[in-house]
Design a protein around this motif. Structure first.
Motif, PDB file in Angstrom:
ATOM      1  N   VAL A  64     -11.412   1.700  19.572  1.00  0.00           N
ATOM      2  CA  VAL A  64     -10.186   2.642  19.380  1.00  0.00           C
ATOM      3  C   VAL A  64      -9.945   2.297  17.697  1.00  0.00           C
ATOM      4  O   VAL A  64      -9.708   1.305  17.428  1.00  0.00           O
ATOM      5  N   GLU A  65      -9.516   3.359  16.803  1.00  0.00           N
ATOM      6  CA  GLU A  65      -9.042   3.220  15.795  1.00  0.00           C
ATOM      7  C   GLU A  65      -7.838   2.737  15.765  1.00  0.00           C
ATOM      8  O   GLU A  65      -6.782   3.281  16.378  1.00  0.00           O
ATOM      9  N   THR A  66      -7.257   1.743  14.874  1.00  0.00           N
ATOM     10  CA  THR A  66      -5.855   1.041  14.943  1.00  0.00           C
ATOM     11  C   THR A  66      -5.400   1.404  13.663  1.00  0.00           C
ATOM     12  O   THR A  66      -4.501   2.097  13.374  1.00  0.00           O
ATOM     13  N   ASN A  67      -5.646   0.437  12.555  1.00  0.00           N
ATOM     14  CA  ASN A  67      -5.352   0.404  11.128  1.00  0.00           C
ATOM     15  C   ASN A  67      -5.539   1.968  10.531  1.00  0.00           C
ATOM     16  O   ASN A  67      -4.417   2.282   9.878  1.00  0.00           O
ATOM     17  N   THR A  68      -6.336   2.627  10.879  1.00  0.00           N
ATOM     18  CA  THR A  68      -6.733   4.025  10.116  1.00  0.00           C
ATOM     19  C   THR A  68      -6.181   5.024  11.051  1.00  0.00           C
ATOM     20  O   THR A  68      -6.659   6.435  10.529  1.00  0.00           O
ATOM     21  N   LEU A  69      -5.609   5.108  12.148  1.00  0.00           N
ATOM     22  CA  LEU A  69      -5.421   6.183  13.026  1.00  0.00           C
ATOM     23  C   LEU A  69      -3.825   6.603  12.474  1.00  0.00           C
ATOM     24  O   LEU A  69      -3.021   6.408  13.648  1.00  0.00           O
ATOM     25  N   ASN A  70      -3.615   7.113  11.104  1.00  0.00           N
ATOM     26  CA  ASN A  70      -2.355   7.597  10.772  1.00  0.00           C
ATOM     27  C   ASN A  70      -1.156   6.502  11.050  1.00  0.00           C
ATOM     28  O   ASN A  70       0.023   7.229  11.449  1.00  0.00           O
ATOM     29  N   VAL A  71      -1.405   5.193  10.794  1.00  0.00           N
ATOM     30  CA  VAL A  71      -0.314   4.446  11.016  1.00  0.00           C
ATOM     31  C   VAL A  71      -0.022   3.858   9.664  1.00  0.00           C
ATOM     32  O   VAL A  71      -0.922   3.092   8.981  1.00  0.00           O
ATOM     33  N   ALA A  72       1.525   3.311   9.716  1.00  0.00           N
ATOM     34  CA  ALA A  72       2.024   2.673   8.531  1.00  0.00           C
ATOM     35  C   ALA A  72       2.464   1.488   8.986  1.00  0.00           C
ATOM     36  O   ALA A  72       3.168   1.484  10.384  1.00  0.00           O
ATOM     37  N   GLN A  73       2.216   0.365   8.691  1.00  0.00           N
ATOM     38  CA  GLN A  73       2.780  -0.886   9.229  1.00  0.00           C
ATOM     39  C   GLN A  73       3.784  -1.636   8.290  1.00  0.00           C
ATOM     40  O   GLN A  73       3.630  -1.652   7.307  1.00  0.00           O
ATOM     41  N   VAL A  74       4.534  -2.374   9.192  1.00  0.00           N
ATOM     42  CA  VAL A  74       5.740  -2.991   8.477  1.00  0.00           C
ATOM     43  C   VAL A  74       5.956  -4.450   9.325  1.00  0.00           C
ATOM     44  O   VAL A  74       6.203  -4.443  10.505  1.00  0.00           O
ATOM     45  N   GLU A  75       5.950  -5.435   8.450  1.00  0.00           N
ATOM     46  CA  GLU A  75       6.342  -6.928   8.805  1.00  0.00           C
ATOM     47  C   GLU A  75       7.624  -7.060   8.611  1.00  0.00           C
ATOM     48  O   GLU A  75       8.080  -6.651   7.510  1.00  0.00           O
ATOM     49  N   LEU A  76       8.048  -7.632   9.602  1.00  0.00           N
ATOM     50  CA  LEU A  76       9.570  -8.229   9.389  1.00  0.00           C
ATOM     51  C   LEU A  76       9.534  -9.694   9.356  1.00  0.00           C
ATOM     52  O   LEU A  76       9.243 -10.345  10.096  1.00  0.00           O
ATOM     53  N   VAL A  77      10.082 -10.123   8.259  1.00  0.00           N
ATOM     54  CA  VAL A  77       9.932 -11.649   7.900  1.00  0.00           C
ATOM     55  C   VAL A  77      11.053 -12.476   9.038  1.00  0.00           C
ATOM     56  O   VAL A  77      12.241 -11.917   8.893  1.00  0.00           O
ATOM     57  N   GLY A  78      10.360 -13.235   9.754  1.00  0.00           N
ATOM     58  CA  GLY A  78      11.314 -13.976  10.643  1.00  0.00           C
ATOM     59  C   GLY A  78      10.365 -14.294  11.964  1.00  0.00           C
ATOM     60  O   GLY A  78       9.040 -14.356  11.800  1.00  0.00           O
ATOM     61  N   THR A  79      11.103 -14.827  12.960  1.00  0.00           N
ATOM     62  CA  THR A  79      10.280 -15.071  14.201  1.00  0.00           C
ATOM     63  C   THR A  79      10.753 -14.043  15.296  1.00  0.00           C
ATOM     64  O   THR A  79      11.928 -13.674  15.630  1.00  0.00           O
ATOM     65  N   CYS A  80       9.784 -13.944  16.519  1.00  0.00           N
ATOM     66  CA  CYS A  80      10.135 -13.456  17.761  1.00  0.00           C
ATOM     67  C   CYS A  80      10.087 -14.463  18.768  1.00  0.00           C
ATOM     68  O   CYS A  80      10.399 -14.123  20.154  1.00  0.00           O
ATOM     69  N   ASP A  81       9.477 -15.696  18.559  1.00  0.00           N
ATOM     70  CA  ASP A  81       9.259 -16.797  19.357  1.00  0.00           C
ATOM     71  C   ASP A  81      10.286 -17.634  19.458  1.00  0.00           C
ATOM     72  O   ASP A  81      10.993 -18.258  18.774  1.00  0.00           O
ATOM     73  N   PRO A  82      10.962 -17.645  20.873  1.00  0.00           N
ATOM     74  CA  PRO A  82      11.987 -18.652  21.122  1.00  0.00           C
ATOM     75  C   PRO A  82      11.737 -20.210  20.759  1.00  0.00           C
ATOM     76  O   PRO A  82      12.573 -20.730  20.220  1.00  0.00           O
ATOM     77  N   PHE A 132       0.899  -1.311   0.083  1.00  0.00           N
ATOM     78  CA  PHE A 132       0.039   0.012   0.046  1.00  0.00           C
ATOM     79  C   PHE A 132       0.779   1.280  -0.204  1.00  0.00           C
ATOM     80  O   PHE A 132       2.034   1.294   0.595  1.00  0.00           O
ATOM     81  N   ASP A 133       0.467   2.448  -0.619  1.00  0.00           N
ATOM     82  CA  ASP A 133       1.234   3.829  -0.215  1.00  0.00           C
ATOM     83  C   ASP A 133       1.299   3.860   1.127  1.00  0.00           C
ATOM     84  O   ASP A 133       0.674   3.295   1.912  1.00  0.00           O
ATOM     85  N   PHE A 134       2.423   4.663   1.701  1.00  0.00           N
ATOM     86  CA  PHE A 134       2.806   4.841   2.793  1.00  0.00           C
ATOM     87  C   PHE A 134       1.540   5.442   3.588  1.00  0.00           C
ATOM     88  O   PHE A 134       1.480   5.272   4.821  1.00  0.00           O
ATOM     89  N   ASP A 135       0.922   6.407   3.064  1.00  0.00           N
ATOM     90  CA  ASP A 135      -0.120   7.046   3.810  1.00  0.00           C
ATOM     91  C   ASP A 135      -1.471   6.478   3.462  1.00  0.00           C
ATOM     92  O   ASP A 135      -2.563   7.303   3.508  1.00  0.00           O
ATOM     93  N   ARG A 136      -1.280   5.447   3.109  1.00  0.00           N
ATOM     94  CA  ARG A 136      -2.843   4.898   2.994  1.00  0.00           C
ATOM     95  C   ARG A 136      -3.071   3.694   4.341  1.00  0.00           C
ATOM     96  O   ARG A 136      -2.139   2.693   4.542  1.00  0.00           O
ATOM     97  N   SER A 137      -3.926   3.544   4.518  1.00  0.00           N
ATOM     98  CA  SER A 137      -4.182   2.390   5.652  1.00  0.00           C
ATOM     99  C   SER A 137      -4.040   1.071   5.323  1.00  0.00           C
ATOM    100  O   SER A 137      -4.504   0.660   4.301  1.00  0.00           O
ATOM    101  N   SER A 138      -3.461   0.210   6.137  1.00  0.00           N
ATOM    102  CA  SER A 138      -3.236  -1.046   5.710  1.00  0.00           C
ATOM    103  C   SER A 138      -4.064  -1.970   6.762  1.00  0.00           C
ATOM    104  O   SER A 138      -4.995  -1.308   7.250  1.00  0.00           O
TER     105      SER A 138
END
Length: 302
Positions: free
Chosen positions: A86-104, A70-76
């Motif tokens: 509360v608004e989450t996706n649409t509250l001036n938020v850009a979201q970034v997924e990091l491929v990998g894990t955080c789970d030990p 998505f464009d940077f200024d477009r809600s994902s």
């Protein structure tokens, strides 16, 4: 409303979902970081749960390859966004997924299987640099502050509404900067776990942390200090030269001709001055050195 460039330089648009899920226009001031809990670019259900960008490790090139959805200024669509809350996706938020894990547990399983992946709590420097580069771009082009929560809790303790780091509605509504999925209200996810966000900020701000003090090992025969015996005046050892140079560097050197290898009264007087500078008094400030003050003087191995 949106301003500034919308495409992250070099990002692939091979998996572009904005035509299918239009989203809302917004002026981004928050970046939320996620982990995919997989080893490759997800399908995101055809875009139904996609972020703005996904950063995929390229282990051969030691860099993160960006895919933009998505464009940077477009809600994902990567956050839970409940009706009536509360608004989450649409509250001036850009979201970034990091491929990998955080789970030990996943980390242990993938490691045993020999997979190539990033375990984000122990991410290599090049991966952290890739995240930092994106945040610098977001800061320079969209004004996203290079700040974030001090606590990035390790998974699985980071999971759940009561994880101790999740924002209240009021905190979220006023928040600007970078945070993790674990910090977003109305969500339960604990990613990206114990991300080294402090190091990411150092890289983003171009700060090179001062190197840690080297580990100084006692010189051969230092045991006579550590056991509290008193080396006799006139005893010769290269350690006395090294010690004297450190005392001079600390402003405690009472030498007329400079430190040398033979233990003299000036060495003893200088060291006792150093002891007093550390706050020792009476017999505690007397020669010989004890382990605490010797360690603070940082005499190198000779």
């Amino acid at each position: 409303m949106s301003t500034g460039p919308q495409r992250y330089p070099g990002a692939s648009t091979a998996y572009w979902y904005q035509n299918r899920f239009g989203g809302d226009l917004q002026e981004v001031n928050v970046v939320v970081l996620h982990t995919t809990e997989g080893t490759s670019l997800p399908s995101y259900g055809g875009g139904g749960s996609a972020p703005n960008l996904t950063l995929v490790p390229d282990f051969k090139a030691k860099r993160l390859k960006a895919y933009q959805h998505f464009d940077f200024d477009r809600s994902s669509r990567a956050l839970v966004n409940l009706r009536g809350g509360v608004e989450t996706n649409t509250l001036n938020v850009a979201q970034v997924e990091l491929v990998g894990t955080c789970d030990p547990k996943t980390h242990a399983k993938w490691k045993k299987a020999g997979y190539a992946y990033v375990y984000w709590p122990e991410a290599p420097e090049w991966a952290l640099q890739g995240v930092a580069d994106l945040l610098v771009w977001a800061h320079k082009n969209h004004g996203v502050p290079l700040t974030g929560p001090k606590t990035w809790k390790a998974y699985p303790a980071s999971y759940g509404s009561g994880n101790g780091v999740r924002m209240s509605f009021a905190q979220w509504n006023s928040y600007k900067g970078v945070c993790g999925h674990q910090h977003v209200p109305e969500n339960l996810h604990g990613d990206p776990g114990a991300l080294d966000f402090a190091r990411i900020l150092e890289l983003a701000k171009g700060e090179t942390p001062q190197p840690a003090h080297p580990t100084y090992e006692p010189y051969p025969g230092a045991s006579f200090f550590m056991k509290g015996s008193r080396p006799a005046l006139g005893k010769s050892s290269p350690v006395f030269t090294a010690m004297g140079k450190r005392l001079v560097a600390e402003g405690c050197g009472l030498y007329k001709v400079g430190p040398g290898p033979v233990l003299g009264q000036a060495d003893v007087d200088s060291y006792e001055k150093f002891q007093r500078m550390l706050g020792f008094t009476g017999s505690d400030a007397k020669w010989p050195p004890g382990p605490t003050s010797w360690a603070k003087l940082k005499v190198p191995k000779v």
